[in-house]
Design a protein around this motif. Structure first.
Motif, PDB file in Angstrom:
ATOM      1  N   UNK A  23       0.831  -1.222   0.000  1.00 35.33           N
ATOM      2  CA  UNK A  23       0.000   0.000   0.000  1.00 35.33           C
ATOM      3  C   UNK A  23       0.854   1.256   0.000  1.00 35.33           C
ATOM      4  N   UNK A  24       0.486   2.237  -0.806  1.00 42.35           N
ATOM      5  CA  UNK A  24       1.177   3.523  -0.853  1.00 42.35           C
ATOM      6  C   UNK A  24       0.344   4.534  -0.082  1.00 42.35           C
ATOM      7  N   UNK A  25       0.914   5.111   0.974  1.00 45.83           N
ATOM      8  CA  UNK A  25       0.152   5.969   1.883  1.00 45.83           C
ATOM      9  C   UNK A  25       0.161   7.432   1.477  1.00 45.83           C
ATOM     10  N   UNK A  26       1.245   7.919   0.838  1.00 46.90           N
ATOM     11  CA  UNK A  26       1.356   9.354   0.592  1.00 46.90           C
ATOM     12  C   UNK A  26       1.832   9.631  -0.828  1.00 46.90           C
ATOM     13  N   UNK A  27       1.438  10.796  -1.345  1.00 47.14           N
ATOM     14  CA  UNK A  27       1.929  11.291  -2.620  1.00 47.14           C
ATOM     15  C   UNK A  27       1.833  12.812  -2.576  1.00 47.14           C
ATOM     16  N   UNK A  28       2.826  13.495  -3.173  1.00 48.49           N
ATOM     17  CA  UNK A  28       2.805  14.957  -3.226  1.00 48.49           C
ATOM     18  C   UNK A  28       3.512  15.405  -4.501  1.00 48.49           C
ATOM     19  N   UNK A  29       2.842  16.276  -5.277  1.00 51.24           N
ATOM     20  CA  UNK A  29       3.419  16.821  -6.496  1.00 51.24           C
ATOM     21  C   UNK A  29       4.214  18.083  -6.186  1.00 51.24           C
ATOM     22  N   UNK A  30       5.224  18.329  -7.008  1.00 54.08           N
ATOM     23  CA  UNK A  30       5.903  19.617  -6.956  1.00 54.08           C
ATOM     24  C   UNK A  30       4.869  20.709  -7.231  1.00 54.08           C
ATOM     25  N   UNK A  31       4.840  21.810  -6.446  1.00 53.46           N
ATOM     26  CA  UNK A  31       3.825  22.849  -6.657  1.00 53.46           C
ATOM     27  C   UNK A  31       3.785  23.376  -8.082  1.00 53.46           C
ATOM     28  N   UNK A  32       4.932  23.381  -8.767  1.00 58.45           N
ATOM     29  CA  UNK A  32       4.996  23.854 -10.155  1.00 58.45           C
ATOM     30  C   UNK A  32       5.151  22.675 -11.117  1.00 58.45           C
ATOM     31  N   UNK A  33       4.427  21.577 -10.828  1.00 58.78           N
ATOM     32  CA  UNK A  33       4.585  20.354 -11.620  1.00 58.78           C
ATOM     33  C   UNK A  33       4.289  20.584 -13.100  1.00 58.78           C
ATOM     34  N   UNK A  34       3.402  21.520 -13.406  1.00 61.17           N
ATOM     35  CA  UNK A  34       3.028  21.761 -14.797  1.00 61.17           C
ATOM     36  C   UNK A  34       4.155  22.305 -15.640  1.00 61.17           C
ATOM     37  N   UNK A  35       5.159  22.916 -14.997  1.00 59.85           N
ATOM     38  CA  UNK A  35       6.278  23.451 -15.761  1.00 59.85           C
ATOM     39  C   UNK A  35       7.181  22.318 -16.221  1.00 59.85           C
ATOM     40  N   UNK A  36       7.742  22.474 -17.416  1.00 60.34           N
ATOM     41  CA  UNK A  36       8.542  21.397 -17.991  1.00 60.34           C
ATOM     42  C   UNK A  36       9.752  21.061 -17.148  1.00 60.34           C
ATOM     43  N   UNK A  37      10.290  22.031 -16.394  1.00 56.37           N
ATOM     44  CA  UNK A  37      11.494  21.796 -15.601  1.00 56.37           C
ATOM     45  C   UNK A  37      11.178  21.309 -14.190  1.00 56.37           C
ATOM     46  N   UNK A  38       9.892  21.129 -13.843  1.00 54.70           N
ATOM     47  CA  UNK A  38       9.530  20.786 -12.457  1.00 54.70           C
ATOM     48  C   UNK A  38       8.747  19.490 -12.381  1.00 54.70           C
ATOM     49  N   UNK A  39       9.037  18.537 -13.261  1.00 55.11           N
ATOM     50  CA  UNK A  39       8.319  17.271 -13.246  1.00 55.11           C
ATOM     51  C   UNK A  39       8.883  16.400 -12.118  1.00 55.11           C
ATOM     52  N   UNK A  40       8.430  16.677 -10.873  1.00 57.14           N
ATOM     53  CA  UNK A  40       8.894  15.935  -9.699  1.00 57.14           C
ATOM     54  C   UNK A  40       7.693  15.624  -8.811  1.00 57.14           C
ATOM     55  N   UNK A  41       7.749  14.455  -8.152  1.00 55.37           N
ATOM     56  CA  UNK A  41       6.779  14.151  -7.106  1.00 55.37           C
ATOM     57  C   UNK A  41       7.395  13.135  -6.160  1.00 55.37           C
ATOM     58  N   UNK A  42       6.849  13.074  -4.937  1.00 59.16           N
ATOM     59  CA  UNK A  42       7.336  12.124  -3.939  1.00 59.16           C
ATOM     60  C   UNK A  42       6.204  11.194  -3.556  1.00 59.16           C
ATOM     61  N   UNK A  43       6.570   9.974  -3.187  1.00 62.98           N
ATOM     62  CA  UNK A  43       5.578   8.997  -2.760  1.00 62.98           C
ATOM     63  C   UNK A  43       6.267   7.959  -1.889  1.00 62.98           C
ATOM     64  N   UNK A  44       5.495   7.177  -1.161  1.00 64.91           N
ATOM     65  CA  UNK A  44       6.129   6.138  -0.366  1.00 64.91           C
ATOM     66  C   UNK A  44       5.254   5.564   0.709  1.00 64.91           C
ATOM     67  N   UNK A  45       5.801   4.531   1.349  1.00 67.00           N
ATOM     68  CA  UNK A  45       5.175   3.896   2.510  1.00 67.00           C
ATOM     69  C   UNK A  45       6.228   3.719   3.594  1.00 67.00           C
ATOM     70  N   UNK A  46       7.121   2.732   3.460  1.00 67.06           N
ATOM     71  CA  UNK A  46       8.211   2.576   4.428  1.00 67.06           C
ATOM     72  C   UNK A  46       9.392   3.501   4.124  1.00 67.06           C
ATOM     73  N   UNK A  47       9.431   3.987   2.883  1.00 66.34           N
ATOM     74  CA  UNK A  47      10.494   4.912   2.518  1.00 66.34           C
ATOM     75  C   UNK A  47       9.933   5.976   1.590  1.00 66.34           C
TER      76      UNK A  47
END
Length: 791
Positions: free
Chosen positions: A89-113
């Motif tokens: 199960x994946x408990x969390x996910x968060x997009x970079x606030x400026x994810x729509x910009x071509x240079x900001x395609x980042x997000x974090x996710x995880x459970x134990x790490x």
């Protein structure tokens, strides 16, 4: 839309954007809602609980994670993005606030790490592990370049730009289970993080470190500017200026149930934080559905920064909270009948009042009204003086409902002045006053003239015309009222005729009455034959009822009635032909008799009439299709076998109802049949179409069956992870023993519930059949044991 969703499902999470809301449910659905709660889009993400939803600042990209390990990051206007399934199960996910910009395609996710995903120049996703080894990550919030997350032990902040972890804020109360009392995180601005965990609140500010002190330290550090404890357990946090909005989960002990803990209504408090304590500004207990069954982890608090709106999310209810304003305060004072205080509050804050701008004047008049009745009695002069004051400020309409109309009455000019005010701009209000006020309050002719003048500018205004008719009725000018009612086709026209005996006035208006309501007009004509002189040649309905009363009355019009019945009321034609002795037509009688025979259920006799008396093959085939009776088809074929036109009709129409071979074998050799070739081609084409349909359906069924079988096999052979964090659903102890050297016996079900072997209830069947106690009790269908672990 939310109420309908939560009747069949339960809310698990929600996130708020200035443009819309995103709601996740326990059944794996994600709904996009407008700010009124109407559903605009729906996504079927999974079949299990949605754990978290994240949006970027533009509101054009969304990240979703669920309990079955699915993670999806995509654009709301295009489904292209990141889609993957993990084995936990994946408990969390968060997009970079400026994810729509071509240079900001980042997000974090995880459970134990906690893992950071970045899209490189080859359009591939690169994974970086930011942290692991401290239990399950329960919350993550991204603001600017800073990512904050909470695991089982502490809250950490990471600087994405500097690629450094800034701080580690330990949780205070380690006796509370982090899965039952999760950490709440909220960014007040780009550098201020508010942490709520258990009963503890901390406000942390990220600051820049002096370059002279950096050495090997991060370029930023965190200062805790406020830390305090609360009385209840924190379920959510949100900033409100310099204050904090806190959603509390409340437990109380019951004296009547052996000190068993009771779950009370959740509370929404506004507090002013101090360095080591806080000051309570307001506190509200919220009534949400099923609050008695909710835990601390079931509540969430989300907020809209632009409008100071706060959303309290629970499994079966979502509540919207907003700041009280001066209008709300005046509403409360009015409910408490504190009129003087309401007036004072309105005068002090008149610039901030939105809804009570006119109501302030009404308050003034209510106060005057009470004072006049209690102190000044029936002093008309004082009353009229106050009315003129309202005229001066342009608020005559606001006091119309408070004017006296009983024993105490003002001069007619006062009431006429107010009616004229309504007539200028509010026709509906004018009509309401005419109905509510007694007609002797004002000069009726004056108001009639005013309405007539107004109608010259708007001749077809229904409201004004209806009101003018009411004024004419009160003035006993019924002919003018009747003319208006007929013009408008008003429902009260018949009541007006009967009540005031206006039959002599309607002789030239019979056609209008018939066009308006035929039934009522005919009844009125029949009931008042001695009062109304009318030519029956214009009224079919009148003649019909006249015939019902006396079949011999008006017999000279029976020939005309045949065509009228055939055109307007065909079901009554047969009874008319049967009962009338003044007209006879064989074809109509046969056709009506056929209809009658069908209604009696004698289908074979009805078919015989069509074939022998009407000689209509198309009607016979249509009738056989409607009845869908094999014997009728046999009768039709037998009758048609020596009639070429009937055979042609049958060949063209029976392919989908009867096997054409039955007909073809019975055709005599040498018989000439019109258009035989075309009929045979149509039969073959229909047969080929049926074969193609059957083969297509068979292919679809086989493909679906194979696909579902593979899916079931894939699902039932998937492994299930068991570790030290899992608990036995029966005894609530850890599923694995502390000493792994000891022997143990575990049963894991498809529904992911786990039990010690000895904790499962024994079965009387031999061999024993094991069922999940939880799923069986909830009637969701028993899960079957998929893994039995022994050591």
């Amino acid at each position: 839309g939310v109420s309908e969703i939560l009747q069949k499902d339960a809310a698990s999470c929600m996130t708020v954007h200035d443009k819309f809301l995103a709601l996740g449910t326990h059944f794996g659905k994600v709904f996009l809602l407008d700010v009124q709660g109407n559903v605009t889009q729906k996504f079927d993400i999974s079949t299990v609980k949605i754990n978290q939803i994240s949006l970027d600042d533009s509101g054009e990209h969304v990240g979703i994670c669920s309990e079955d390990g699915k993670v999806q990051v995509f654009g709301l206007y295009t489904r292209e993005g990141f889609h993957d399934n993990f084995d936990c199960p994946i408990k969390v996910v968060a997009l970079h606030p400026q994810f729509g910009r071509s240079s900001s395609k980042q997000f974090v996710t995880g459970r134990n790490k906690l893992q950071l995903y970045e899209r490189n120049w080859l359009n591939r996703w690169k994974t970086i592990t930011l942290h692991e080894g401290e239990g399950i990550i329960t919350n993550v919030k991204w603001r600017g370049s800073l990512v904050a997350w909470a695991n089982s032990l502490s809250v950490k902040i990471y600087d994405i730009n500097a690629k450094q972890r800034i701080t580690n804020v330990l949780r205070d109360n380690t006796s509370l289970r982090p899965d039952m009392y999760p950490c709440s995180l909220c960014w007040k601005d780009n550098t201020t993080l508010i942490i709520g965990w258990g009963t503890s609140v901390k406000i942390c500010i990220v600051k820049e470190r002096d370059p002279t002190e950096m050495r090997d330290l991060p370029s930023r550090y965190v200062e805790i500017v406020s830390a305090f404890d609360t009385e209840f357990f924190i379920s959510g946090l949100a900033p409100l200026g310099d204050q904090i909005v806190i959603l509390y989960y409340v437990k109380e002990a019951s004296e009547h149930q052996d000190e068993k803990e009771l779950r009370s209504r959740p509370r929404l408090d506004i507090v002013q934080p101090l360095p080591e304590s806080y000051e309570e500004i307001s506190s509200d207990a919220l009534t949400v559905r099923n609050f008695q069954e909710n835990e601390c982890l079931d509540y969430r608090l989300e907020h809209s920064e632009g409008e100071s709106l706060f959303y309290i999310i629970s499994p079966k209810d979502i509540v919207v909270a907003k700041e009280r304003d001066q209008d709300d305060h005046i509403d409360w004072l009015l409910d408490k009948k504190k009129y003087e205080e309401a007036l004072m509050a309105a005068e002090i804050s008149h610039k901030n009042i939105k809804r009570h701008e006119v109501q302030v004047y009404i308050l003034i008049f209510q106060l005057i009204n009470m004072k006049c009745q209690k102190v000044l009695g029936k002093n008309m002069e004082l009353w009229e003086n106050e009315v003129y004051r309202f005229k001066t400020i342009g608020q005559l309409k606001a006091i119309s409902q408070y004017l006296p109309r009983g024993d105490l009455r003002l001069r007619p000019a006062i009431y006429e002045m107010i009616l004229h005010e309504f007539l200028k701009s509010d026709f509906e209000g004018f009509a309401t006053l005419i109905r509510e006020w007694p007609g002797d309050l004002y000069n009726n002719m004056t108001i009639v003239q005013a309405v007539s003048d107004r109608l010259k500018k708007d001749q077809n205004n229904r409201t004004l015309l209806t009101t003018l008719a009411e004024l004419y009725t009160y003035d006993q000018r019924y002919d003018k009222a009747l003319e208006i009612y007929l013009r408008l086709r008003h429902k009260d026209v018949y009541q007006l005729i009967h009540k005031h005996n206006l039959f002599s006035s309607i002789e030239d208006k019979i056609v209008l009455l018939m066009e308006f309501d035929k039934e009522k007009a005919v009844d009125m004509l029949l009931d008042n034959e001695d009062k109304i002189s009318v030519s029956i040649t214009h009224f079919f309905s009148y003649l019909h009822k006249l015939f019902k009363r006396d079949p011999h009355k008006g017999h000279k019009y029976h020939e005309m009635l045949i065509s009228l019945y055939a055109e307007y009321d065909r079901p009554n034609l047969l009874p008319f032909l049967r009962d009338s002795t003044h007209f006879f037509n064989a074809y109509h009688v046969v056709e009506m008799y056929f209809f009658f025979v069908c209604r009696m259920g004698n289908s074979r006799r009805a078919l015989q009439m069509i074939m022998e008396e009407l000689y209509d093959v198309d009607k016979a085939i249509e009738f056989a299709k409607e009845q869908d009776d094999a014997e009728l088809w046999e009768d039709l074929i037998s009758y048609s076998i020596d009639k070429p036109p009937f055979i042609t009709g049958l060949l063209n129409n029976i392919g989908t109802h009867v096997d054409p071979i039955l007909l073809i074998h019975r055709i005599k050799e040498g018989m000439e049949i019109p258009n035989l070739r075309d009929s045979l081609v149509k039969i073959l084409h229909d047969y080929n179409l049926q074969i193609l349909l059957r083969e297509g359906c068979k292919k679809i069924l086989v493909a679906d069956s194979l696909s579902l079988l593979k899916k079931m096999h894939r699902t039932q052979t998937r492994g299930v992870r068991v570790d030290e964090e899992n608990i036995c659903e029966s005894c609530h102890e850890a599923i694995l023993p502390l000493d792994t050297a000891k022997s143990y016996n575990i049963v894991v079900f498809h529904c992911r519930h786990m039990f010690h072997k000895e904790c499962l209830s024994s079965s009387s069947t031999i061999p024993p059949v094991q069922f999940c106690n939880i799923c069986s009790a909830k009637r969701r269908g028993p899960g079957s044991g998929i893994v039995e672990i022994k050591k």
